[in-house]
Scaffold this active site. Structure first.
Site, PDB file in Angstrom:
ATOM      1  N   HIS A 103      -8.907  -2.098  -3.967  1.00  0.00           N
ATOM      2  CA  HIS A 103      -9.335  -0.877  -3.275  1.00  0.00           C
ATOM      3  C   HIS A 103      -9.577   0.182  -4.351  1.00  0.00           C
ATOM      4  CE1 HIS A 103      -8.657   2.841  -0.934  1.00  0.00           C
ATOM      5  NE2 HIS A 103      -8.889   2.124   0.170  1.00  0.00           N
ATOM      6  N   ASP A 125       0.022  -3.166  -5.281  1.00  0.00           N
ATOM      7  CA  ASP A 125      -0.499  -2.287  -4.235  1.00  0.00           C
ATOM      8  C   ASP A 125      -0.209  -2.987  -2.907  1.00  0.00           C
ATOM      9  OD1 ASP A 125      -2.019  -1.121  -2.278  1.00  0.00           O
ATOM     10  OD2 ASP A 125      -3.863  -1.027  -3.452  1.00  0.00           O
ATOM     11  N   GLN A 137      -1.672  -2.894   2.233  1.00  0.00           N
ATOM     12  CA  GLN A 137      -2.018  -3.740   3.382  1.00  0.00           C
ATOM     13  C   GLN A 137      -0.895  -4.680   3.793  1.00  0.00           C
ATOM     14  OE1 GLN A 137      -4.396  -3.372   5.365  1.00  0.00           O
ATOM     15  NE2 GLN A 137      -5.599  -1.906   4.184  1.00  0.00           N
ATOM     16  N   LYS A 191       0.080   3.164   7.360  1.00  0.00           N
ATOM     17  CA  LYS A 191      -0.410   1.798   7.586  1.00  0.00           C
ATOM     18  C   LYS A 191       0.734   0.899   8.060  1.00  0.00           C
ATOM     19  CE  LYS A 191      -3.913   2.121   3.938  1.00  0.00           C
ATOM     20  NZ  LYS A 191      -5.222   2.083   4.595  1.00  0.00           N
ATOM     21  N   CYS A 220     -14.047   1.252   0.622  1.00  0.00           N
ATOM     22  CA  CYS A 220     -13.436   1.618  -0.674  1.00  0.00           C
ATOM     23  C   CYS A 220     -13.239   0.376  -1.545  1.00  0.00           C
ATOM     24  CB  CYS A 220     -12.105   2.331  -0.491  1.00  0.00           C
ATOM     25  SG  CYS A 220     -12.224   3.860   0.399  1.00  0.00           S
TER      26      CYS A 220
HETATM   27  C1  LIG Z   1      -5.375  -2.149  -0.552  1.00  0.00           C
HETATM   28  C2  LIG Z   1      -5.329  -0.655  -0.392  1.00  0.00           C
HETATM   29  N1  LIG Z   1      -4.844   0.095  -1.392  1.00  0.00           N
HETATM   30  C3  LIG Z   1      -4.739   1.424  -1.306  1.00  0.00           C
HETATM   31  C4  LIG Z   1      -5.162   2.096  -0.168  1.00  0.00           C
HETATM   32  C5  LIG Z   1      -5.028   3.581  -0.103  1.00  0.00           C
HETATM   33  O1  LIG Z   1      -4.057   3.928   0.854  1.00  0.00           O
HETATM   34  P1  LIG Z   1      -3.838   5.462   1.254  1.00  0.00           P
HETATM   35  O2  LIG Z   1      -5.171   5.955   1.723  1.00  0.00           O
HETATM   36  O3  LIG Z   1      -2.837   5.419   2.346  1.00  0.00           O
HETATM   37  O4  LIG Z   1      -3.363   6.167   0.044  1.00  0.00           O
HETATM   38  C6  LIG Z   1      -5.699   1.363   0.891  1.00  0.00           C
HETATM   39  C7  LIG Z   1      -6.200   2.051   2.103  1.00  0.00           C
HETATM   40  O5  LIG Z   1      -6.959   1.525   2.866  1.00  0.00           O
HETATM   41  C8  LIG Z   1      -5.773  -0.044   0.783  1.00  0.00           C
HETATM   42  O6  LIG Z   1      -6.263  -0.796   1.771  1.00  0.00           O
END
Ligand SMILES: Cc1ncc(COP(=O)(O)O)c(C=O)c1O
Length: 411
Positions: free
Chosen positions: A128, A205, A208, A231, A369
């Site tokens: 992402h 990360d 998800q 999430k 993203c």
């Molecule tokens: C794999 C992954 N990393 C990071 C993020 C960023 O999360 P946040 O917007 O809650 O900071 C997302 C958000 O969709 C994501 O899917």
């Protein structure tokens, strides 16, 4: 299917759905945008409401009873999060705004001081933007190299390509647990073992996976872990950064201000240690209270059954969509989370999403993203259906039927 651990409660799928007030407000809603944000569980909403109605005060600064109670609840959540992810101490847990901020903290407050020209950072092509741009920017700033782990044709991480990317100038590996585009479930234990064999720390990360996939940071032996409350059935604006004990001293304040200091003199300031050095300003106290309630809810779930349920829905969705002429489903990973990305020949994903919305089906359309991955796959944009515990087989069938209707209507 019973999704709760405590069968005395005999909660089933329909009981679970009742725990999410949004569905009584919108009875026909087919919510398939859970990778963007999940819906909120009732006890989380109540906990935040109770805080504002009955307990509202800021933390750590007041000696009066309300403030002391708020501080206790705040710190109790740190302990709860530590326990939830298998950290050895609440002192490993920092509260942030979300996954994005957690990753940026590691980039700015940890790696920036260590990275030298000629060093390198390793990420995968399926990251992402939140786990890609901070490293790209830092590498550009310093004159370091961003190295990319490729994927195989079916969308799995090419683990064999990782080892040659690691050398004595690698300073960090940052990798997603589950791809937010393909749903690929990455073998993080193997990634960590390979990186650690070369003395390289690893950031996971877990945006998800934070909600449903039990994670034990001590067992997987990661160095950093990031996830977001919103999430995981919790509030917006709150997230978690886990840092391994040995690396805590290398995390410096990210923003400066009140609340993070030990002693402020005219020429210099002494800061509190991690994680308290990241709490500059008044923290998101109701966010932490809400996160705590969301974790209570999740801990009560039979997460194995939940994961099976969600994976079952995404398999069904993937297989049914693949059978439709003109629909392309991205990737065929060996192990997936509840995410399916697809596109329909000659129909823009935004048109698909708008059409589905008329049927009260909420999906996301766009680049999610994940532009480096889409560019690699030579796909401009996709529609993404992502599932959670309250989704049903009937909803998958509804989606598939609507896609078929759209194709009939469009041609
Ligand atoms: C794999 C992954 N990393 C990071 C993020 C960023 O999360 P946040 O917007 O809650 O900071 C997302 C958000 O969709 C994501 O899917």
């Amino acid at each position: 299917m019973a999704l709760y651990k405590n069968t005395m409660k005999s909660f089933s799928l329909s009981n679970i759905r009742e725990r999410f007030p949004i569905f009584s407000q919108h009875p026909g809603l087919v919510y398939l945008d859970n990778a963007a944000t999940t819906q909120r569980v009732d006890t989380m909403i109540e906990a935040m409401d109770t805080f504002y109605h009955k307990q509202n005060a800021t933390v750590h600064r007041g000696v009066y009873e309300l403030s002391a109670t708020a501080s206790q609840s705040f710190e109790a959540c740190r302990t709860k999060v530590a326990d939830f992810i298998g950290a050895t101490s609440p002192g490993n847990i920092a509260f942030t705004k979300g996954t994005t901020e957690s990753i940026n903290i590691v980039a700015s407050s940890f790696l920036r001081r260590k990275l030298r020209p000629g060093d390198n950072v390793v990420v995968s092509i399926m990251e992402h933007h939140a786990n890609f741009i901070p490293w790209q920017m830092l590498c550009r700033e310093v004159g370091a190299e961003l190295r990319i782990i490729p994927i195989s044709g079916n969308g799995d991480l090419d683990l064999g390509a990782l080892e040659p990317l690691l050398d004595n100038r690698t300073r960090l590996v940052a990798i997603t647990h589950i791809s937010n585009l393909l749903g690929t479930f990455n073998p993080i234990e193997e990634v960590i073992a390979l990186a650690h064999a070369k003395g390289v720390p690893v950031l996971i990360d877990a945006a998800q996976s934070g909600a449903l996939y039990p994670m034990d940071v001590t067992q997987v032996d990661c160095d950093f872990l990031a996830f977001s409350g919103h999430k995981a059935f919790g509030p917006f604006g709150i997230g978690v950064l886990y840092t391994r004990q040995e690396l805590k001293a290398d995390i410096h304040p990210y923003t400066y201000g009140g609340g993070i200091v030990q002693n402020v003199m005219l020429d210099v300031t002494d800061f509190k240690p991690y994680p308290y050095n990241l709490d500059a300003g008044t923290p998101n106290i109701p966010g932490v209270i809400g996160l705590s309630a969301a974790i209570d809810f999740t801990r009560d779930l039979d997460r194995k059954a939940c994961v099976e349920h969600v994976q079952g829905l995404s398999h069904l969705c993937r297989n049914e969509l693949k059978r439709i002429n003109g629909v392309k489903v991205l990737g065929e990973p060996l192990k997936t989370g509840g995410i399916v990305s697809f596109y329909i020949d000659d129909i823009h994903p935004h048109d698909v999403a708008s059409f589905l919305d008329e049927d009260h089906i909420a999906v996301r359309a766009g680049v999610h993203c994940a532009q480096p991955l889409l560019d690699h796959l030579d796909v401009a944009a996709t529609v993404r259906a992502s599932f959670s515990i309250y989704n049903t087989k009937e909803e998958v069938e509804h989606l598939v039927h609507a896609v078929k209707e759209l194709i009939k209507f469009w041609r």
